[in-house]
Design a protein around this motif. Structure first.
Motif, PDB file in Angstrom:
ATOM      1  N   VAL A  19       6.555  -5.726  10.329  1.00 41.08           N
ATOM      2  CA  VAL A  19       7.470  -5.514   9.256  1.00 41.08           C
ATOM      3  C   VAL A  19       7.546  -4.114   8.730  1.00 41.08           C
ATOM      4  O   VAL A  19       8.423  -3.659   7.979  1.00 41.08           O
ATOM      5  CB  VAL A  19       7.209  -6.693   7.991  1.00 41.08           C
ATOM      6  CG1 VAL A  19       7.628  -7.830   8.565  1.00 41.08           C
ATOM      7  CG2 VAL A  19       5.876  -6.619   7.722  1.00 41.08           C
TER       8      VAL A  19
ATOM      9  N   MET B 159       9.828 -10.175   0.384  1.00 41.74           N
ATOM     10  CA  MET B 159       9.832 -10.179   1.872  1.00 41.74           C
ATOM     11  C   MET B 159      10.985 -11.513   2.085  1.00 41.74           C
ATOM     12  O   MET B 159      11.650 -11.412   2.932  1.00 41.74           O
ATOM     13  CB  MET B 159       8.626 -10.180   2.472  1.00 41.74           C
ATOM     14  CG  MET B 159       8.112  -8.899   2.777  1.00 41.74           C
ATOM     15  SD  MET B 159       6.925  -8.764   3.917  1.00 41.74           S
ATOM     16  CE  MET B 159       5.802 -10.114   3.858  1.00 41.74           C
TER      17      MET B 159
ATOM     18  N   THR C 298       3.899 -10.838   9.117  1.00 45.19           N
ATOM     19  CA  THR C 298       4.506 -10.861   7.674  1.00 45.19           C
ATOM     20  C   THR C 298       3.380 -10.902   6.715  1.00 45.19           C
ATOM     21  O   THR C 298       3.238 -10.569   5.676  1.00 45.19           O
ATOM     22  CB  THR C 298       5.539 -12.157   7.296  1.00 45.19           C
ATOM     23  OG1 THR C 298       4.985 -13.193   8.141  1.00 45.19           O
ATOM     24  CG2 THR C 298       6.954 -11.894   7.674  1.00 45.19           C
TER      25      THR C 298
ATOM     26  N   ARG D 101       1.606  -1.273   2.542  1.00 50.39           N
ATOM     27  CA  ARG D 101       2.942  -2.044   1.798  1.00 50.39           C
ATOM     28  C   ARG D 101       2.978  -1.587   0.302  1.00 50.39           C
ATOM     29  O   ARG D 101       1.982  -1.469  -0.079  1.00 50.39           O
ATOM     30  CB  ARG D 101       2.577  -3.532   1.842  1.00 50.39           C
ATOM     31  CG  ARG D 101       2.739  -4.043   3.513  1.00 50.39           C
ATOM     32  CD  ARG D 101       2.503  -5.175   3.639  1.00 50.39           C
ATOM     33  NE  ARG D 101       2.552  -5.579   5.062  1.00 50.39           N
ATOM     34  CZ  ARG D 101       2.654  -6.963   5.436  1.00 50.39           C
ATOM     35  NH1 ARG D 101       2.667  -7.939   4.924  1.00 50.39           N
ATOM     36  NH2 ARG D 101       2.686  -6.962   6.938  1.00 50.39           N
TER      37      ARG D 101
ATOM     38  N   PHE E 251      10.470  -4.386   6.226  1.00 50.84           N
ATOM     39  CA  PHE E 251       9.925  -5.638   5.605  1.00 50.84           C
ATOM     40  C   PHE E 251      10.889  -6.837   5.940  1.00 50.84           C
ATOM     41  O   PHE E 251      11.070  -7.595   5.014  1.00 50.84           O
ATOM     42  CB  PHE E 251       9.381  -5.389   4.317  1.00 50.84           C
ATOM     43  CG  PHE E 251       8.304  -4.479   4.229  1.00 50.84           C
ATOM     44  CD1 PHE E 251       6.883  -4.711   4.329  1.00 50.84           C
ATOM     45  CD2 PHE E 251       8.618  -2.944   3.627  1.00 50.84           C
ATOM     46  CE1 PHE E 251       5.926  -3.886   4.748  1.00 50.84           C
ATOM     47  CE2 PHE E 251       7.540  -2.189   3.783  1.00 50.84           C
ATOM     48  CZ  PHE E 251       6.369  -2.285   4.246  1.00 50.84           C
TER      49      PHE E 251
END
Length: 196
Positions: free
Chosen positions: A160, A42, A10, A30, A165
């Motif tokens: 993720v 998230m 994460t 991301r 995610f």
């Protein structure tokens, strides 16, 4: 009955991960520009997926800076941390948010780790469910060079970047492993599957 979820990497509170690029050198790893934006989205996705009594195995690299630890108090679930290479704070700082801290975990003949384990250590395990690689996968090469590299079905990533995610349901991970030609369950000494 509580469900079981898996997640990894994460990187809550990590500004750098918002600048990292995928291997193509063009696409961002991301979709967020700041760690605050990333963390809030998230957290939202996590809590829309995981109920308070569900179990979550986090396969490491949960937060990058100490001040982001408090983010973990906002996440649903009964959480177990399989420590990653960036989980460097004192045990008591993580135990505030995780029921257990582990180096690895074995479940249903599969081994959970942060970094993919060496292939020589896979002998009795059907699959190594891991994190650490973000958007990448463990690949295997054709020793004769007749085929391009392909995903090694002995490894499955729950980073993720591979799970939209959010934590992913354990049953969905098993489906993905089987779809990729992987093995669920323990194997005997000659590499064939055996009963748990």
């Amino acid at each position: 009955m509580p469900a079981v979820f898996l997640v990894s990497d994460t990187h809550f509170g990590h500004a750098g991960v918002c600048r990292f690029m995928r291997n193509d050198g063009v696409t961002k790893l991301r979709p967020w520009d700041t760690p605050d934006e990333m963390d809030e989205e998230m957290i939202k996705r996590w809590n829309e997926t995981v109920r308070p009594n569900d179990k979550v195995y986090h396969l490491g690299d949960v937060v990058i800076n100490r001040k982001a630890l408090k983010t973990l108090g906002r996440l649903n679930g009964d959480k177990v941390l399989i420590r990653g290479n960036h989980d460097i704070f004192r045990d008591d700082e993580y135990r505030e948010y995780f029921r257990e801290l582990r180096a690895y975990h074995v479940m249903n003949g599969m081994i959970f780790s942060h970094i993919p384990i060496h292939s020589d250590s896979l002998a009795r395990f059907g699959t190594n469910i891991h994190g650490h690689l973000h958007a990448n996968r463990v690949m295997m090469n054709d020793p004769f060079g007749h085929r391009p590299p392909m995903i090694d079905p002995r490894y499955h990533s729950v980073c993720v970047e591979q799970t939209d995610f959010a934590p992913i349901l354990f049953e969905d991970v098993i489906k993905r492993i089987k779809e990729e030609g992987g093995t669920v369950g323990f194997k005997n000494g000659n590499g064939t599957q055996c009963a748990d």
